[in-house]
Design a protein around this motif. Structure first.
Motif, mmCIF file in Angstrom:
data_model
loop_
_atom_site.group_PDB
_atom_site.id
_atom_site.type_symbol
_atom_site.label_atom_id
_atom_site.label_comp_id
_atom_site.label_asym_id
_atom_site.label_seq_id
_atom_site.Cartn_x
_atom_site.Cartn_y
_atom_site.Cartn_z
ATOM 1 N N PRO A 183 38.445 4.391 55.323
ATOM 2 C CA PRO A 183 37.152 3.928 55.837
ATOM 3 C C PRO A 183 36.855 2.488 55.408
ATOM 4 N N SER A 184 35.972 1.854 56.149
ATOM 5 C CA SER A 184 35.519 0.531 55.746
ATOM 6 C C SER A 184 34.678 0.641 54.482
ATOM 7 N N LYS A 185 34.582 -0.434 53.748
ATOM 8 C CA LYS A 185 33.855 -0.428 52.486
ATOM 9 C C LYS A 185 32.343 -0.367 52.728
ATOM 10 N N ALA A 186 31.640 0.163 51.744
ATOM 11 C CA ALA A 186 30.185 0.249 51.828
ATOM 12 C C ALA A 186 29.566 -1.135 51.736
ATOM 13 N N ALA A 187 28.477 -1.336 52.466
ATOM 14 C CA ALA A 187 27.782 -2.620 52.404
ATOM 15 C C ALA A 187 27.061 -2.793 51.078
ATOM 16 N N SER A 188 26.646 -1.670 50.481
ATOM 17 C CA SER A 188 25.908 -1.731 49.219
ATOM 18 C C SER A 188 26.199 -0.478 48.415
ATOM 19 N N ASN A 189 26.090 -0.583 47.089
ATOM 20 C CA ASN A 189 26.307 0.574 46.225
ATOM 21 C C ASN A 189 25.010 1.334 45.968
ATOM 22 N N CYS A 222 32.815 6.280 59.642
ATOM 23 C CA CYS A 222 31.481 5.866 59.213
ATOM 24 C C CYS A 222 31.578 4.821 58.111
ATOM 25 N N GLY A 223 30.807 3.779 58.219
ATOM 26 C CA GLY A 223 30.830 2.730 57.209
ATOM 27 C C GLY A 223 30.562 3.280 55.818
ATOM 28 N N GLY A 224 31.398 2.933 54.860
ATOM 29 C CA GLY A 224 31.247 3.427 53.495
ATOM 30 C C GLY A 224 31.606 4.882 53.329
ATOM 31 N N GLY A 225 32.281 5.440 54.314
ATOM 32 C CA GLY A 225 32.573 6.872 54.295
ATOM 33 C C GLY A 225 33.654 7.268 53.315
ATOM 34 N N PRO A 226 33.811 8.575 53.109
ATOM 35 C CA PRO A 226 34.852 9.082 52.223
ATOM 36 C C PRO A 226 36.189 9.141 52.942
ATOM 37 N N ARG A 227 37.255 9.176 52.179
ATOM 38 C CA ARG A 227 38.576 9.487 52.733
ATOM 39 C C ARG A 227 38.935 10.886 52.226
ATOM 40 N N LEU A 228 38.727 11.865 53.081
ATOM 41 C CA LEU A 228 38.857 13.250 52.663
ATOM 42 C C LEU A 228 40.310 13.689 52.594
ATOM 43 N N GLN A 229 40.580 14.582 51.681
ATOM 44 C CA GLN A 229 41.894 15.201 51.601
ATOM 45 C C GLN A 229 42.108 16.083 52.821
ATOM 46 N N PHE A 230 43.349 16.104 53.332
ATOM 47 C CA PHE A 230 43.676 17.019 54.429
ATOM 48 C C PHE A 230 44.979 17.738 54.114
ATOM 49 N N LEU A 231 44.877 19.036 53.962
ATOM 50 C CA LEU A 231 46.044 19.892 53.755
ATOM 51 C C LEU A 231 46.284 20.701 55.024
ATOM 52 N N ALA A 232 47.509 20.716 55.508
ATOM 53 C CA ALA A 232 47.850 21.394 56.760
ATOM 54 C C ALA A 232 48.668 22.652 56.489
ATOM 55 N N GLY A 233 48.587 23.584 57.425
ATOM 56 C CA GLY A 233 49.418 24.778 57.338
ATOM 57 C C GLY A 233 48.642 26.082 57.404
ATOM 58 N N ARG A 234 47.354 26.012 57.765
ATOM 59 C CA ARG A 234 46.571 27.242 57.895
ATOM 60 C C ARG A 234 47.086 28.062 59.074
ATOM 61 N N SER A 284 17.368 7.284 58.153
ATOM 62 C CA SER A 284 17.267 6.138 59.050
ATOM 63 C C SER A 284 18.574 5.370 59.236
ATOM 64 N N THR A 285 19.616 5.699 58.514
ATOM 65 C CA THR A 285 20.890 4.978 58.659
ATOM 66 C C THR A 285 22.008 5.973 58.902
ATOM 67 N N PHE A 286 21.844 6.790 59.934
ATOM 68 C CA PHE A 286 22.732 7.930 60.136
ATOM 69 C C PHE A 286 24.126 7.560 60.606
ATOM 70 N N SER A 287 24.431 6.296 60.844
ATOM 71 C CA SER A 287 25.779 5.910 61.255
ATOM 72 C C SER A 287 26.598 5.335 60.107
ATOM 73 N N THR A 288 26.015 5.282 58.919
ATOM 74 C CA THR A 288 26.747 4.836 57.740
ATOM 75 C C THR A 288 26.610 5.881 56.639
ATOM 76 N N PHE A 289 27.681 6.072 55.896
ATOM 77 C CA PHE A 289 27.700 7.062 54.824
ATOM 78 C C PHE A 289 27.203 6.384 53.560
ATOM 79 N N ASP A 290 25.888 6.486 53.338
ATOM 80 C CA ASP A 290 25.302 5.751 52.223
ATOM 81 C C ASP A 290 24.256 6.606 51.516
ATOM 82 N N PRO A 291 23.748 6.136 50.374
ATOM 83 C CA PRO A 291 22.800 6.951 49.596
ATOM 84 C C PRO A 291 21.379 6.959 50.137
#
Length: 357
Positions: free
Chosen positions: A310-316, A139-151, A213-220
């Motif tokens: 993720p790609s950078k956000a278009a706006s802050n 998702c545009g402007g999305g987070p890069r989440l931590q992933f821990l493996a081994g469950r 209204s902008t459900f395909s980008t991770f924005d405020p």
């Protein structure tokens, strides 16, 4: 320096160099800091090609991100029998957990994801969190989440009523989340996920209508739109858990509406309206906490490097939808002035339903 000291240092160096390195070259020449992470590059390739339609922020991403929460929140600090947290139980015991009212609609993504986990020989708990992290990175402007493996795949069914619902009061939601270890501010941070969310079961008459209204980008944007005055229901009248929306085609959850205006959470909510970076960083921190509920992180392996950038956000900052003004904002934070926002050009915004996948 004595001979014994020199001998000890040299011996230690030789011993250390003889230890096997955890760093490994994986498929396609990719490098992992731990060889145990190599298989996740192969899972990544499979998911991007065959689940996320070549890396899109689409329906499967929305559902995968939702599933991370619905699996993990089956956890209670006061009741160990409530569930094991982020343990894959919603996939192990799908016939039980996906039939809980709060989990309606998760059965589809569970059945789609399960063959991938089995194919790659990874635990359901690991897979659910990995798929959510990969999906939201598309998702545009999305987070890069931590992933821990081994469950482990050793788990048991979560109990019903551990997942908050849109019809719950703010107090009930904060109490339930507090019992799982989350502060009111962390609850608000987790709701940033609604920026890329869609619904099917709050109002079944309008398939896939997104929460904002902008459900395909991770924005405020979701954080300002929830504060706009509501004037209409986008579907066939009021549904349980739904309140008036400002935009045609957009579903507004009762719980989002209330949390945005509650004195315990309103200022944190408002703080994200014009600060995308803050929203993302706090979402990442809250998700990192959620993804290891029920686990000791020291027993897991950090494979976060596998998650795409993720790609950078278009706006802050968010903006007012076309046709709206600052007079339409129901600012609710008593400790800070609401930021001045620009208005998007054009005719009044409306939201088209998301097509079925």
């Amino acid at each position: 320096m004595s001979f014994k000291t020199i001998f000890a240092i040299v011996s230690l160096a030789i011993f250390a160099s003889a230890l096997p390195s955890k760093r490994a070259v994986c498929s396609q020449g990719r490098v992992a800091s731990n060889a145990a992470c190599c298989k996740w590059f192969d899972v990544l390739d499979d998911l991007q090609a065959n689940l996320f339609d070549g890396g899109e922020c689409g329906e499967e991403t929305h559902e995968s991100l939702r599933l991370t929460f619905h699996d993990a929140i089956g956890f209670s600090r006061s009741n160990p029998r409530a569930g094991g947290g982020a343990d894959g139980s919603i996939m192990h015991f799908a016939e039980t957990e996906t039939n809980f009212h709060a989990n309606l609609g998760t059965d589809d993504i569970v059945e789609v994801q399960r063959p991938f986990a089995i194919k790659h020989g990874v635990s359901f708990g690991d897979f659910i969190q990995f798929a959510g992290a990969v999906g939201v990175s598309n998702c545009g402007g999305g987070p890069r989440l931590q992933f821990l493996a081994g469950r482990s795949n050793n788990t048991f069914p979560a109990q019903d009523l551990t997942v908050p619902e849109p019809t719950d009061s703010v107090t009930a939601i904060l109490d339930r989340m507090g019992d799982a270890g989350f502060s009111p501010n962390e609850v608000v941070a987790l709701l940033a996920s609604h920026s890329v969310a869609a619904q099917d079961h709050v109002d079944p008459t309008i398939h896939g209508s997104p929460f904002d209204s902008t459900f395909s980008t991770f924005d405020p944007q979701v954080f300002v739109e929830v504060l706009l005055k509501g004037t209409l229901f986008p579907g066939n009248g009021s549904q349980p858990g739904e309140v008036l929306s400002p935009l045609p085609g957009e579903v507004r959850l009762q719980s989002d509406f209330a949390i945005a205006r509650d004195s315990r959470t309103a200022c944190e909510w408002q703080s994200f309206v014009n600060n995308h970076a803050l929203m993302v960083s706090r979402f990442e921190a809250a998700m990192a906490k959620m993804a290891i509920l029920g686990h000791n992180p020291r027993n897991l392996i950090d494979c976060s490097e596998v998650i795409p950038v993720p790609s950078k956000a278009a706006s802050n900052s968010a903006a007012l939808p076309a046709g709206f003004s600052m007079a339409d904002v129901e600012a609710s934070c008593n400790n800070a002035a609401f930021p001045t926002l620009s208005t998007l050009p054009g005719a009044q915004t409306s939201v088209a339903p998301v097509p079925p996948s």
